[in-house]
Write an enzyme that holds these catalytic residues in place. Structure first.
Site, PDB file in Angstrom:
ATOM      1  N   SER A  24     -99.414  98.977  18.918  1.00 38.34           N
ATOM      2  CA  SER A  24     -99.935  97.736  17.886  1.00 38.34           C
ATOM      3  C   SER A  24    -100.667  98.344  16.905  1.00 38.34           C
ATOM      4  O   SER A  24    -101.334  97.721  15.943  1.00 38.34           O
ATOM      5  CB  SER A  24    -100.200  96.442  18.510  1.00 38.34           C
ATOM      6  OG  SER A  24    -101.481  96.872  19.495  1.00 38.34           O
ATOM      7  N   ASN A 111    -108.425  93.263  27.634  1.00 40.36           N
ATOM      8  CA  ASN A 111    -108.026  91.698  27.421  1.00 40.36           C
ATOM      9  C   ASN A 111    -109.182  90.978  26.945  1.00 40.36           C
ATOM     10  O   ASN A 111    -108.857  90.440  26.005  1.00 40.36           O
ATOM     11  CB  ASN A 111    -107.535  91.252  28.821  1.00 40.36           C
ATOM     12  CG  ASN A 111    -106.515  92.203  29.400  1.00 40.36           C
ATOM     13  OD1 ASN A 111    -105.694  92.895  28.636  1.00 40.36           O
ATOM     14  ND2 ASN A 111    -105.728  91.843  30.637  1.00 40.36           N
ATOM     15  N   THR A 156     -94.770  58.021  -8.606  1.00 37.23           N
ATOM     16  CA  THR A 156     -94.466  57.829  -7.295  1.00 37.23           C
ATOM     17  C   THR A 156     -92.936  58.062  -7.213  1.00 37.23           C
ATOM     18  O   THR A 156     -92.328  57.633  -8.135  1.00 37.23           O
ATOM     19  CB  THR A 156     -94.805  56.469  -6.623  1.00 37.23           C
ATOM     20  OG1 THR A 156     -94.080  55.396  -7.297  1.00 37.23           O
ATOM     21  CG2 THR A 156     -96.369  56.081  -6.458  1.00 37.23           C
ATOM     22  N   HIS A 157     -92.367  58.878  -6.226  1.00 40.34           N
ATOM     23  CA  HIS A 157     -91.021  59.115  -6.440  1.00 40.34           C
ATOM     24  C   HIS A 157     -90.574  59.773  -7.602  1.00 40.34           C
ATOM     25  O   HIS A 157     -89.384  59.755  -7.754  1.00 40.34           O
ATOM     26  CB  HIS A 157     -90.039  57.942  -6.163  1.00 40.34           C
ATOM     27  CG  HIS A 157     -90.540  56.793  -5.134  1.00 40.34           C
ATOM     28  ND1 HIS A 157     -90.325  57.008  -3.770  1.00 40.34           N
ATOM     29  CD2 HIS A 157     -91.369  55.674  -5.290  1.00 40.34           C
ATOM     30  CE1 HIS A 157     -90.963  56.197  -2.887  1.00 40.34           C
ATOM     31  NE2 HIS A 157     -91.742  55.327  -3.876  1.00 40.34           N
ATOM     32  N   SER A 278     -87.422  86.527 -19.092  1.00 36.93           N
ATOM     33  CA  SER A 278     -86.134  86.944 -18.220  1.00 36.93           C
ATOM     34  C   SER A 278     -85.582  88.183 -18.804  1.00 36.93           C
ATOM     35  O   SER A 278     -85.626  88.566 -19.843  1.00 36.93           O
ATOM     36  CB  SER A 278     -85.219  85.724 -18.491  1.00 36.93           C
ATOM     37  OG  SER A 278     -83.805  86.032 -18.701  1.00 36.93           O
ATOM     38  N   LYS A 284     -86.926  82.841 -22.800  1.00 32.26           N
ATOM     39  CA  LYS A 284     -87.639  82.406 -21.263  1.00 32.26           C
ATOM     40  C   LYS A 284     -89.078  82.795 -21.127  1.00 32.26           C
ATOM     41  O   LYS A 284     -89.614  83.778 -21.403  1.00 32.26           O
ATOM     42  CB  LYS A 284     -86.720  82.869 -20.073  1.00 32.26           C
ATOM     43  CG  LYS A 284     -85.380  82.375 -20.215  1.00 32.26           C
ATOM     44  CD  LYS A 284     -85.597  80.824 -19.835  1.00 32.26           C
ATOM     45  CE  LYS A 284     -85.357  80.588 -18.135  1.00 32.26           C
ATOM     46  NZ  LYS A 284     -85.416  79.541 -17.684  1.00 32.26           N
ATOM     47  N   GLU A 291     -93.685  79.391  -8.523  1.00 30.25           N
ATOM     48  CA  GLU A 291     -92.723  79.463  -7.641  1.00 30.25           C
ATOM     49  C   GLU A 291     -92.662  80.244  -6.550  1.00 30.25           C
ATOM     50  O   GLU A 291     -92.650  80.051  -5.438  1.00 30.25           O
ATOM     51  CB  GLU A 291     -91.258  79.904  -8.261  1.00 30.25           C
ATOM     52  CG  GLU A 291     -90.753  78.913  -9.344  1.00 30.25           C
ATOM     53  CD  GLU A 291     -89.751  79.504 -10.239  1.00 30.25           C
ATOM     54  OE1 GLU A 291     -89.133  80.166  -9.902  1.00 30.25           O
ATOM     55  OE2 GLU A 291     -89.889  79.272 -11.535  1.00 30.25           O
ATOM     56  N   TYR A 318    -103.583  87.322  31.272  1.00 35.18           N
ATOM     57  CA  TYR A 318    -103.197  87.837  30.086  1.00 35.18           C
ATOM     58  C   TYR A 318    -101.636  88.491  30.004  1.00 35.18           C
ATOM     59  O   TYR A 318    -101.343  89.056  31.077  1.00 35.18           O
ATOM     60  CB  TYR A 318    -104.224  89.203  29.794  1.00 35.18           C
ATOM     61  CG  TYR A 318    -103.758  90.053  28.598  1.00 35.18           C
ATOM     62  CD1 TYR A 318    -103.975  89.612  27.204  1.00 35.18           C
ATOM     63  CD2 TYR A 318    -102.869  90.838  28.694  1.00 35.18           C
ATOM     64  CE1 TYR A 318    -103.414  90.247  26.234  1.00 35.18           C
ATOM     65  CE2 TYR A 318    -102.303  91.824  27.783  1.00 35.18           C
ATOM     66  CZ  TYR A 318    -102.708  91.432  26.430  1.00 35.18           C
ATOM     67  OH  TYR A 318    -102.128  92.086  25.503  1.00 35.18           O
ATOM     68  N   GLN A 323    -100.137  90.383  21.891  1.00 35.67           N
ATOM     69  CA  GLN A 323    -100.499  91.348  21.055  1.00 35.67           C
ATOM     70  C   GLN A 323     -99.645  90.987  19.718  1.00 35.67           C
ATOM     71  O   GLN A 323    -100.153  91.351  18.488  1.00 35.67           O
ATOM     72  CB  GLN A 323     -99.641  92.734  21.407  1.00 35.67           C
ATOM     73  CG  GLN A 323     -99.958  93.619  20.680  1.00 35.67           C
ATOM     74  CD  GLN A 323     -99.677  95.106  21.463  1.00 35.67           C
ATOM     75  OE1 GLN A 323    -100.342  95.672  21.929  1.00 35.67           O
ATOM     76  NE2 GLN A 323     -98.574  95.674  20.773  1.00 35.67           N
ATOM     77  N   LYS A 326    -101.428  89.320  16.088  1.00 28.31           N
ATOM     78  CA  LYS A 326    -101.996  89.976  14.856  1.00 28.31           C
ATOM     79  C   LYS A 326    -101.146  89.772  13.816  1.00 28.31           C
ATOM     80  O   LYS A 326    -101.525  89.497  12.634  1.00 28.31           O
ATOM     81  CB  LYS A 326    -102.584  91.348  15.184  1.00 28.31           C
ATOM     82  CG  LYS A 326    -103.641  91.065  16.044  1.00 28.31           C
ATOM     83  CD  LYS A 326    -104.085  92.649  16.910  1.00 28.31           C
ATOM     84  CE  LYS A 326    -104.660  92.029  18.286  1.00 28.31           C
ATOM     85  NZ  LYS A 326    -103.528  91.626  19.235  1.00 28.31           N
TER      86      LYS A 326
HETATM   87  N1  ARG Z   1    -103.139  95.340  22.339  1.00 28.84           N
HETATM   88  C1  ARG Z   1    -103.252  94.429  23.246  1.00 28.84           C
HETATM   89  C2  ARG Z   1    -103.289  92.927  22.557  1.00 28.84           C
HETATM   90  O1  ARG Z   1    -103.457  92.976  21.129  1.00 28.84           O
HETATM   91  C3  ARG Z   1    -104.329  94.450  24.105  1.00 28.84           C
HETATM   92  C4  ARG Z   1    -103.852  95.396  25.278  1.00 28.84           C
HETATM   93  C5  ARG Z   1    -104.121  94.891  26.573  1.00 28.84           C
HETATM   94  N2  ARG Z   1    -103.138  95.313  27.078  1.00 28.84           N
HETATM   95  C6  ARG Z   1    -102.846  95.520  28.420  1.00 28.84           C
HETATM   96  N3  ARG Z   1    -101.949  96.071  28.828  1.00 28.84           N
HETATM   97  N4  ARG Z   1    -103.503  94.757  29.256  1.00 28.84           N
HETATM   98  O2  ARG Z   1    -103.226  91.925  22.995  1.00 28.84           O
END
Ligand code: ARG
Length: 460
Positions: A24, A111, A156-157, A278, A284, A291, A318, A323, A326
Site C-alpha cells: 500500500s 494495526n 418545485t418540480h 466546443s 459554444k 457538469e 484486524y 488497508q 485509504k
Molecule cells: N498497511 C496496513 C493497513 O493499512 C497495516 C498493516 C497491518 N498489516 C498486518 N499484516 N497486520 O491497514
C-alpha cells in the site's frame, strides 16, 4: 530469506506478484508525516516508561526527523517490499540508527499504528475541508448580498412555483453547507481518540502509558477496547458519507447553474474563465466545469459504497481488508476539496441577469398562492380560495393574460370578497416583499439572514 531484515518466520523470496498485490506504500506514503509524528510520540513514551533509554529516544527522534525531511525533499526511496509507509519508515530508521531503531516498534503493532495515523490524517483533512466550506459559504453570502432585493422564480418540480429573493436562493446553499460543516465537526469528535497502545488487538504486557501518547498527539482521549480499536474503521465510512453529502449539495448547485446559464433560462452568466468551448461548434460556451462537479459526485458515492463493503462482515480483530480504506478516504477528500474550490471560483465570478429575469417574472402565475392567501385574509376558507384562484388561472391561461391584468369586476364575478387592494398582492415582486414568516424566501428575510451569516462566518 524474507525481504525484511527482522522477519525470520518465512522462508524464500516472496512471490513478485504478491509483493505488488499486498503493498500500500504507493498510496499510503501520503501518511508519512502522521506516521513519523506518531512514532516520535510513541518513542518518547517508551523512554519515559524506561522501556528505551533517553539516548535511544534521541537517536530515534533525530532519525525520524531526517527521514521526514528526506521524504519531503523527494530523496527517499520507497521500496514496495516494505509493504506500507509504516514499515518503510521503520526500515529506514533501523538502517540509520541500528539497535535504537529496532526498539521503536516495542509494544506496538502496525494495526494500532495505522489506526492512529489515519485518525491523525483525517483530523487535519477535516479542518481543511471545513475551511473550504467556509470560504464557499462566504462567497455565496457576498453574492446573496448583491441580489437580496432581486426576485427570481422559485421552482418545485422544475415548474415555476412562487417568487423568491435571489439572495434567499443563494443562502439555501449556505444552510446546506453549514450542516456539512457540523457533520464533519461531529465526525472529528468521534474519531479523535487514540488507539495507540492497543497493539495487534489485545494490548500489551509492557507498561505503556497510553494517555501520554494520546496527549502528545492531541487526542481528546484513548480508546477503551483494544479489539474494537484495531478492527473498526467506521469513522472512515462516516467521513466519506459526509463528503458524499457535500458532493450531493454541490452537484445540486452545479445542476442549477447549468440550467440557469442555458439560453432557455438565461438567469446567470458565468465568467469565461470557467467556461469551455466546443471542438466543432464555434458558438459554444459550455459550463463543463459544473457538469464535472456533478459527475465527480459519482466518485465520492463510489468510495462510500466501497468503504461500507470493505467493512461489512469482517471477523473481529484486524483484517487486511482495511488497508483498502485509504484509497477511498483519499479519493473522497481529494475530490471534495477540488469541487469546493472550483465551486467557489464559479460563484465568485458569477452574475445574475436581473433585467432578463425580471422581464419574465410575471410569466407562470408565481402570484397564485399569495392570491389564495389574500382571499384567506378576506375570510374565504383556503380550500375554496384554492379553487377560485385555480379557476382564474385557467381563464388567464386561455386568454393569455396575467392575474394582475384581470379587472376588479371580472374578479368579483368569481368571488365577491375580492376588493381593490388585491392588486397590491399580485405580481411577483409584491408577493416576495409580502412574505412575513420567519425563514421565508423574501428580500426582508434574506437581508436578516445575510447579516446573521456574515457575523457567523467572520468568527471562523
Ligand atoms: N498497511 C496496513 C493497513 O493499512 C497495516 C498493516 C497491518 N498489516 C498486518 N499484516 N497486520 O491497514
Amino acid at each position: 530469506m524474507a525481504e525484511k531484515s527482522w522477519e525470520k518466520r518465512l522462508s524464500g523470496e516472496p512471490d513478485k506478484l504478491m509483493v505488488d498485490f499486498v503493498e500500500s506504500l504507493s498510496f499510503d506514503q501520503r501518511l508519512y508525516k502522521y506516521d513519523i509524528v506518531g512514532s516520535i510520540a510513541h518513542a518518547q513514551m517508551l523512554s519515559e516508561q524506561k522501556l528505551i533509554t533517553k539516548e535511544e529516544f534521541r537517536q530515534i527522534k533525530d532519525g525520524l526527523i531526517e527521514i521526514s525531511e528526506e521524504i519531503a525533499a523527494g530523496h527517499f526511496r520507497f521500496e514496495k517490499k516494505y509493504e506500507d509507509i509504516h514499515m518503510a519508515v521503520e526500515a529506514a530508521l533501523i538502517e540509520k540508527t541500528g539497535s535504537a531503531g529496532k526498539k521503536l516498534h516495542t509494544g506496538r503493532s502496525r494495526n494500532d499504528q495505522v489506526a492512529t495515523d489515519v485518525r491523525l490524517w483525517m483530523r487535519d483533512e477535516i479542518e481543511c475541508v471545513q475551511s473550504k466550506i467556509t470560504l464557499l459559504q462566504k462567497e455565496l453570502v457576498k453574492l446573496a448580498e448583491n441580489y437580496a432585493d432581486n426576485i427570481m422564480p422559485g421552482y418545485t418540480h422544475l415548474q415555476r412555483a412562487q417568487p423568491v429573493s435571489i439572495g434567499s436562493y443563494l443562502l439555501s446553499f449556505v444552510e446546506r453547507l453549514e450542516r456539512d460543516f457540523f457533520r464533519l465537526k461531529n465526525c472529528k469528535i468521534l474519531l479523535n481518540v487514540s488507539p495507540l497502545g492497543s497493539g495487534a488487538l489485545a494490548g500489551s504486557t509492557l507498561p505503556l502509558d497510553r494517555k501520554k501518547t494520546a496527549e502528545l498527539l492531541g487526542f481528546s482521549d484513548i480508546t477503551y477496547n483494544s479489539i474494537d480499536a484495531v478492527s473498526d474503521r467506521d469513522f472512515c465510512a462516516e467521513f466519506i458519507f459526509d463528503c458524499s453529502l457535500i458532493a450531493s449539495h454541490l452537484s445540486g448547485l452545479a445542476e442549477d447553474l447549468i440550467l440557469y446559464s442555458s439560453s432557455e433560462f438565461g438567469f446567470v452568466s458565468v465568467d469565461d474563465v470557467y467556461c469551455t468551448s466546443s471542438s466543432m461548434m464555434p458558438q459554444k460556451r459550455n459550463l463543463d466545469v459544473a457538469e464535472l462537479i456533478r459527475g465527480k459526485t459519482g466518485r465520492v458515492y463510489g468510495s462510500l459504497t466501497a468503504m461500507l463493503a470493505i467493512l461489512k462482515g469482517q471477523p473481529s480483530g484486524y483484517n487486511r481488508d482495511m488497508q483498502e480504506d485509504k484509497i477511498h478516504i483519499f479519493n473522497a477528500a481529494d475530490t471534495i476539496e477540488a469541487c469546493l474550490d472550483i465551486s467557489r471560483g464559479i460563484i465568485s465570478n458569477m452574475k445574475f441577469n436581473v433585467t432578463d429575469i425580471e422581464a419574465g417574472l410575471n410569466e407562470g402565475f408565481l402570484d397564485a398562492t399569495a392570491f389564495a392567501e389574500y382571499l384567506v385574509k378576506k375570510s374565504v376558507p383556503f380550500r375554496e380560495a384554492h379553487g377560485i384562484v385555480g379557476t382564474l388561472v385557467a381563464k388567464c391561461e386561455k386568454e393569455k393574460r396575467k392575474l394582475s391584468e384581470l379587472g376588479l369586476d371580472e374578479l368579483k364575478q368569481t368571488c365577491l370578497a375580492i376588493e381593490q387592494d388585491v392588486y397590491d398582492n399580485l405580481g411577483a415582486s409584491n408577493v416576495a416583499n409580502g412574505y412575513i414568516t420567519e425563514g421565508a424566501a423574501g428580500p426582508k428575510q434574506a437581508k436578516r439572514q445575510i447579516e446573521y451569516w456574515t457575523k457567523q462566518l467572520e468568527k471562523r
